[in-house]
Enzyme design. Structure first.
Site, short mmCIF file in Angstrom:
data_model
loop_
_atom_site.label_atom_id
_atom_site.label_comp_id
_atom_site.label_asym_id
_atom_site.label_seq_id
_atom_site.Cartn_x
_atom_site.Cartn_y
_atom_site.Cartn_z
N ASP A 44 13.25 3.30 0.47
CA ASP A 44 12.65 1.99 0.15
C ASP A 44 12.41 1.21 1.44
OD1 ASP A 44 12.46 -0.79 -1.31
OD2 ASP A 44 12.56 0.66 -2.94
N ASP A 45 12.40 -0.09 1.35
CA ASP A 45 12.05 -1.01 2.45
C ASP A 45 12.91 -0.77 3.70
OD1 ASP A 45 11.04 -3.18 3.76
OD2 ASP A 45 11.63 -4.65 2.24
N LYS A 101 5.98 4.11 -3.85
CA LYS A 101 6.25 2.86 -4.59
C LYS A 101 5.47 1.76 -3.88
CE LYS A 101 10.19 -0.21 -5.59
NZ LYS A 101 11.65 -0.34 -5.39
N TRP A 102 4.48 1.21 -4.57
CA TRP A 102 3.56 0.21 -4.00
C TRP A 102 4.03 -1.17 -4.47
CZ3 TRP A 102 -1.61 1.17 -1.80
CH2 TRP A 102 -2.36 0.01 -1.64
N ASP A 103 4.65 -1.90 -3.55
CA ASP A 103 5.30 -3.17 -3.92
C ASP A 103 4.39 -4.35 -3.59
OD1 ASP A 103 7.29 -4.89 -4.73
OD2 ASP A 103 8.80 -4.20 -3.30
N ASN A 104 4.71 -5.50 -4.13
CA ASN A 104 4.00 -6.76 -3.86
C ASN A 104 4.97 -7.88 -4.21
OD1 ASN A 104 2.67 -9.23 -4.61
ND2 ASN A 104 0.73 -8.14 -4.46
N ASN A 105 5.39 -8.64 -3.21
CA ASN A 105 6.53 -9.53 -3.44
C ASN A 105 6.24 -11.03 -3.37
OD1 ASN A 105 8.92 -7.83 -3.96
ND2 ASN A 105 8.25 -6.87 -2.06
N ARG A 135 9.10 -15.49 0.83
CA ARG A 135 9.83 -14.36 1.42
C ARG A 135 9.33 -14.10 2.85
NH1 ARG A 135 10.71 -7.97 -0.03
NH2 ARG A 135 12.93 -8.06 -0.28
N ASP A 139 13.57 -6.06 -11.21
CA ASP A 139 14.63 -5.93 -10.20
C ASP A 139 16.00 -6.13 -10.82
OD1 ASP A 139 13.05 -5.33 -8.08
OD2 ASP A 139 13.09 -7.31 -7.17
C1 DGJ Z 1 11.16 -5.77 -4.40
C2 DGJ Z 1 11.28 -4.57 -5.27
O1 DGJ Z 1 11.15 -4.91 -6.61
C3 DGJ Z 1 12.60 -3.88 -4.97
O2 DGJ Z 1 12.78 -2.80 -5.83
C4 DGJ Z 1 12.63 -3.46 -3.53
O3 DGJ Z 1 11.67 -2.46 -3.31
C5 DGJ Z 1 12.38 -4.65 -2.63
N1 DGJ Z 1 11.21 -5.36 -2.99
C6 DGJ Z 1 12.26 -4.21 -1.19
O4 DGJ Z 1 11.89 -5.24 -0.37
#
Ligand code: DGJ
Length: 748
Positions: free
Chosen positions: A382-383, A503-507, A470, A567
């Protein structure tokens, strides 16, 4: 795609014979779309040329006169062509002006400043199959699976035309709807409001069910009355969002999971949206689902066409469960275009909850080795793996945008590290460990080389402050150069190592934008990137993620067969989140993991068995913990969890899903799967709290063959489907919190 000879024109309406094409009948000015258990009907008003809604519900065979409404009164006068005021009429594609006081489906701002439109029928066409939507995700299907009606409208006052597209998937009682607006004039126009789905239901007593939430609290059922005025919700976050999902159901107040009428509506779109049910004084209910007008004002130049997103509507006379199964089947077969949609997904271990961003080659190698020793097939980093000093990603304040491995953490680059991971043999399997990776390509940290080189690439509004969330900003994917940068950066990562999962994330959501239309442009740009990468690398298993379930929507599902559901990995909370999500989206599209206890978010302590049962009901199952922290009891449960996963995953991927009891409604929630061949059923049953009284209700199954007999791990001998569905099983619950059981049923 075959167009059949069903062309018509307004002047021919009166005398045209019925043109029947399988599931669509165009009889003069009447249109009828039929499925196994649905009729959708509308017609052209012969005086005004407006499209009038007649019926959306269970099968009907005839045109019937609409409800009579008194035309006296201030809001209901006659219009200038002698038709009753449009406010009193149930309309298919309501525009603004011409005596309709309700919300419009289409709102156009013309060059002269007025916003009146007068779309009237011109012609129609029926095609076998379904044309694709340029640049937008949509359902698809071949001749025999889906039939499409295209109705063309024209506004003579402004030289703007509209083409409404209705596709009926008869097997699923589903209608997919979208439209195009073409500017045939010489001046710019602007789309201020566009509801992909719009229809007017009669005066029915209705409830609206939606999925409301927040980060780590997604997909809670909220049910309210559809009262006079507007009942609805919207996302202004630039994305579909955690807060509201672009799905809602309308249903009769007496509707249950198994009985009664339900209409489901879902937007196939990932940007901001609005959903409304508007009840006017006569009681008719206008249903609107489409773009959020706050993020519209989309310019359409002379000769150009605007394409709305698609919305899907499903009708069920078998309650909310029937509605959900229609969505699940339709989406698996006719929306998710990944090669992996109907494949069992590899069991995985993700590094995030175990190690956070505090990773390096050796800590990850240990984790990967332990993953393989446990018999888990895919290891996901992951990250925390990218960026170079001074912008290395050692925490969430730096590095996003710089998609090269951090040389301090991966001195030899990604390729050799992944080769090492790949060299570990998975215990009790002939496979070597596979490798997956986390990325968040739509974002940039101000602390990055990318931002220093291209500060103009982020979403922003002139000199306004660029609001951080963030400590990151959103790249403007509406810009082709940003799209190309991401495509190249991600392709380079994929080409550099043996990667089988992403895993393509977007926070974060979008705050400042150069114009309201930037969200639509962003969303189209994002789809171009996803289309390009999934097309170039179809063998990769792509997973969507947005701080958990912030973009669990049908648009993402078109490209990625699965998304991280939340999460929040606490199993009790997750049960609520997963059941809520299942109202519209198939369980096969959910990613769910077993994490450590006490849970990092709420400190709840739940047995490994219960945690596994909750996660095993999802298509992508895995662990998200550090195996070195497992207790002996947890470690010894893993072989049996793995063998349950082998058995259940094919059923989750392609079987049918039933919600037997909701966690919010009972202390004993339960869900059930029936395999595609109907020979096997699996029931996950839970007890939330230890309570002395009252007794648990019998577990009454659904979807079994009434006369067949079943064997089980839960009883001796056989029981009939009737007995199991109507009588049910009394499970031997212990007096303890958070208990779970998996009941298997095998048809004899
Ligand atoms: C948010 C994701 O939902 C988590 O599972 C994890 O990948 C974090 N970002 C990593 O920054």
């Amino acid at each position: 795609m075959r167009s059949i000879n069903c062309l018509s024109h307004l002047s021919l309406i009166a005398g045209l014979a019925a043109c029947v094409n399988g599931d669509i009948t165009a009889s003069g000015s009447n249109f009828s779309l039929s499925g196994a258990g649905v009729s959708y009907r509308f017609h052209v008003d012969p005086r005004s040329g407006d499209l009038i809604s007649d019926h959306f519900g269970g099968p009907i065979d005839d045109f019937t006169d609409p409800a009579t409404i008194s035309n006296s009164g201030w809001s209901t006068g006659l219009d200038n062509v002698g038709t009753p005021g449009l406010t009193n009429i149930r309309r298919e594609f309501p525009d603004i002006g011409r005596s309709d006081f309700r919300l419009p489906a289409i709102h156009i701002s013309h060059a002269n400043g007025d916003t009146v439109s007068a779309f009237t029928y011109q012609s129609h066409e029926v095609v076998q199959g379904k044309p694709s939507l340029i640049g937008l995700p949509a359902t698809f299907g071949k001749e025999g699976e889906v039939t499409t009606l295209i109705v063309r409208l024209y506004d003579n006052y402004s030289d703007v035309s509209a083409a409404l597209s209705y596709s009926v998937f008869p097997e699923y009682n589903a209608i997919a709807r979208s439209f195009q607006i073409t500017n045939n004039g010489t001046n710019n126009i602007s789309i201020e409001r566009a509801a992909s789905f719009s229809t007017d239901l009669p005066n029915l007593d209705l409830k609206m069910l939606e999925l409301q939430g927040d980060w780590s609290h997604e997909a809670n059922r909220v049910i309210r009355n559809v009262d006079f005025g507007e009942t609805g919700f919207r996302s202004t976050e630039g994305y579909s969002s955690h807060v509201h999902n672009p799905f809602f159901a309308l249903h009769d107040p007496t509707t249950t999971e198994t009985t009664g009428e339900a209409w489901g509506f879902n937007l196939v779109y990932t940007g901001s949206f609005a959903a409304t049910a508007e009840r006017f004084s006569h009681g008719f209910v206008r249903v609107l689902l489409g773009l959020n007008p706050l993020h519209a004002s989309i310019p359409v130049g002379p000769g150009r066409t605007f394409q709305s997103p698609e919305a899907v509507a499903v009708y069920s006379s078998h309650g909310l469960g029937g509605m959900s199964r229609s969505f699940h089947d339709l989406y698996r077969k006719h929306l998710s275009r990944s090669n992996h949609t109907f494949e069992t997904r590899p069991i995985l271990l993700n590094s995030w909850e175990g190690l956070g961003a505090n990773i390096n080659e050796s800590s990850l190698e240990n984790l990967a080795q332990e993953t393989a020793e446990l018999g888990i097939k895919l290891f996901v980093m992951d990250d925390g793996w990218f960026g170079t000093a001074p912008y290395a990603r050692t925490n969430d304040t730096a590095g996003l945008g710089d998609w090269t491995p951090n040389p301090a953490r991966f001195p030899n680059g990604l390729g050799p590290y992944v080769d090492t991971v790949d060299s570990y043999s998975v215990a009790n399997s002939t496979n070597d460990l596979a490798f997956g990776i986390w990325i968040e390509p739509e974002m940039v940290n101000p602390n990055s080389t990318l931002y220093h080189e291209h500060p103009e690439w982020v979403m922003h509004a002139g000199n306004h402050v660029r609001t951080l969330t963030r400590t990151q900003l959103v790249l403007n994917l509406g810009l082709p150069e940003v799209q190309d940068y991401i495509i190249n950066a991600i392709s380079n990562i994929i080409d550099s190592a043996n990667i089988s999962y992403i895993k393509w994330d977007n926070n974060r959501g979008i705050h400042e934008m150069s114009s309201p239309a930037a969200d639509y442009a962003y969303t189209l740009g994002m789809y171009r990137v996803m289309d390009n990468l999934t097309g170039s690398y179809p063998e990769i298993l792509w997973e969507g993620c947005a701080s958990g379930g912030g973009r669990f929507d049908a648009g993402i599902l078109h490209y990625y067969p699965q998304s991280w559901t939340s999460d929040n990995t606490d199993a009790s909370d997750r049960l609520t989140i997963q059941l809520g999500t299942s109202l519209a989206y198939p369980l096969s599209s959910m990613a769910c993991h077993v994490s450590k206890v006490p849970n990092g978010l709420n400190m709840r302590n739940i047995s490994i068995e219960y945690r596994a049962h909750v996660a095993l009901m999802c298509g992508s199952f895995g662990f998200e913990l550090n195996p070195s922290e497992l207790s002996d009891e947890e470690r010894s449960a893993i072989p049996s969890i793995l063998s349950t996963w082998e058995k259940i995953n094919p059923i989750v991927i392609s079987g049918s899903f039933y919600r037997i009891a909701w966690p919010g409604d009972t202390n004993w929630p339960a869900v059930q799967f029936v395999s595609e061949d109907t020979n096997t059923a699996a029931v996950f049953a839970f007890q939330q709290g230890a309570i002395i009284k009252p007794a648990a209700p019998p577990l009454r199954m659904q979807g079994l063959n009434a006369t067949a007999r079943y064997t089980s791990n839960a009883f001796n001998g056989t029981l009939s489907g009737n007995t199991l569905m109507n009588g049910g099983l009394n499970l031997p619950w212990k007096l303890a919190d958070y208990q779970s059981m998996l009941v298997w049923l095998y048809k004899e």
